[in-house]
Design an enzyme around this catalytic site. Structure first.
Site, PDB file in Angstrom:
ATOM      1  N   ASP A   1      -1.772   5.715  -5.324  1.00 51.85           N
ATOM      2  CA  ASP A   1      -2.026   4.848  -4.168  1.00 51.85           C
ATOM      3  C   ASP A   1      -2.414   3.439  -4.583  1.00 51.85           C
ATOM      4  OD1 ASP A   1      -2.559   3.826  -1.662  1.00 51.85           O
ATOM      5  OD2 ASP A   1      -4.519   4.779  -1.495  1.00 51.85           O
TER       6      ASP A   1
ATOM      7  N   ASP B   1       0.832  -1.201   0.000  1.00 47.74           N
ATOM      8  CA  ASP B   1       0.000   0.000   0.000  1.00 47.74           C
ATOM      9  C   ASP B   1       0.869   1.254   0.000  1.00 47.74           C
ATOM     10  OD1 ASP B   1      -1.904   1.954   0.385  1.00 47.74           O
ATOM     11  OD2 ASP B   1      -2.457   1.323   2.407  1.00 47.74           O
TER      12      ASP B   1
END
Length: 394
Positions: free
Chosen positions: A283, A101
């Site tokens: 992201d 992430d």
């Protein structure tokens, strides 16, 4: 804005295998995601996923999205080609499958400190077999859909691909919400944002990347996520076989702890490019593309039958629709997201109505370019600068 040729990428991305210097040995390595279907049918709460993405960056979750998430109004079962793609990581003596992430900075995992009922189906970290506890250190994360996790912090050995550190802070879950427990494919998260936003108290800890980047050929990693297939992370080097043309670089804004950058405009389908740029975050931990309302409305005006249906928690349209491409302008480079990626998933199992891969950022003040965007690009995250590089996937 800098354009980086494949020749330069090859020269600067040489691995230790061709280095003339015998010491210290540095490395570059590639690690592949793998498909991890859960032991039982996996479902996705689409508005819950959307709410969690907004809350992750401090955004306001609209009441309609909260209600849709709490009612499970749009819970879907992915088809076989939509399995979850995760990355194997050795933590202490355990091999876990983690979500990488770039929008967070914590390495947290399922552990044997959880109640037994919450361990079922997950691979577990066992800190007592290998770790040193950081006395008085804790972590606690909560998301906009009501999901949460918390626990203690340990120092342990972590191996990703060809690189190992024995000094990594590992956040072991001792409490976790049902949303995480039910996804038995996923054993935790490895954050790749900047260490400044690590949530450990009383003192933030460094991410895995910040801990090991001195061991790498270059202090960077590159991401090639794929549509309906496992993706790849390259650490320490750039693989010129994974992109076409040249890499376009732009300055990254790390002031908020994220991989932020400024775009120079966008276009929808075959339409002309708007010169109205926007601030964005790259992201890998967000599935959707979240944009300003003006852009979202303009996009769905071009999608036949699309509506911002509040019951579903976001924009939806017929699954038989072919949405237009969406293009993000970065300098002279145009990053094209194929329309088929934006036809994300049925709002419920067997439904003919699909949830859009582009949704509103709910006034967040910046846009989130998640997996729907990233799956069309080869993206370089370089801590020197810092800077981001974009090129079309080969």
């Amino acid at each position: 804005m800098v354009v980086f040729s494949k020749t330069a990428a090859l020269v600067l991305g040489l691995s230790s295998a061709v280095s003339a210097a015998p010491a210290p040995t540095r490395k570059g390595f590639t690690i592949n995601q793998i498909a991890r279907p859960a032991n039982k049918t996996r479902t996705i709460n689409l508005p819950g996923m959307y709410a969690r993405s907004l809350a992750k960056f401090g955004g306001t979750v609209p009441q309609s999205v909260k209600e849709a998430a709490s009612k499970g109004s749009a819970v879907t079962t992915p088809q076989n080609n939509d399995e979850e793609y995760l990355t194997p990581v050795t933590v202490g003596k355990s091999t876990l499958h983690l979500d990488f992430d770039t929008g967070s900075a914590d390495l947290w995992v399922f552990s044997d400190e959880l109640p037994s009922s919450e361990q079922t189906g997950h691979d577990l970290y066992t800190p007592s077999s290998s770790a040193t506890k950081l006395s008085g250190y804790t972590w606690d994360i909560s998301y906009g859909d009501g999901s949460s996790a918390s626990g203690d912090v340990y120092r342990d050995t972590v191996t990703v691909g060809g690189v190992t550190t024995n000094k990594q802070a590992v956040e072991a879950a001792s409490k976790i919400s049902s949303e995480f427990v039910q996804n038995t494919a996923n054993d935790g998260l490895l954050g790749l944002a900047f260490s400044s936003i690590n949530t450990v108290q009383p003192k933030a800890q460094t991410t895995f990347f910040d801990t090991v980047k001195s061991q790498l050929d270059s202090p960077l990693f590159a991401v090639q996520l794929k549509h309906d297939a496992p993706g790849v992370y390259d650490f320490g080097y750039i693989d010129d076989s994974k992109y076409t043309g040249s890499i376009t670089y732009t300055d990254a804004d790390s002031s908020q702890g994220y991989w932020g950058f400024s775009t120079d405009g966008y276009s929808i389908g075959d339409g002309s490019s708007s010169s109205s740029g926007f601030s964005a975050i790259a992201d890998t931990g967000t599935t959707l593309i979240l944009l300003d309302d003006e852009i979202v409305s303009a996009y769905y005006e071009q999608v036949s039958g699309a509506s911002g249906e509040t019951e579903a928690g976001g924009y939806v349209f017929s699954c038989s629709t072919n949405p237009p491409d969406f293009t993000v302008v970065i300098g002279d480079y145009k990053a094209v997201v194929p329309g088929k990626y934006i036809n994300y998933a049925p709002i419920s199992t067997g439904s003919s109505t699909c949830f859009g891969g582009i949704q509103s950022n709910s006034g967040l003040g910046l846009s989130i370019l998640g997996d729907v965007f990233l799956k069309s690009q080869y993206v370089v995250f370089n801590s020197e600068g810092p800077k981001l590089g974009f090129a079309a996937q080969a």
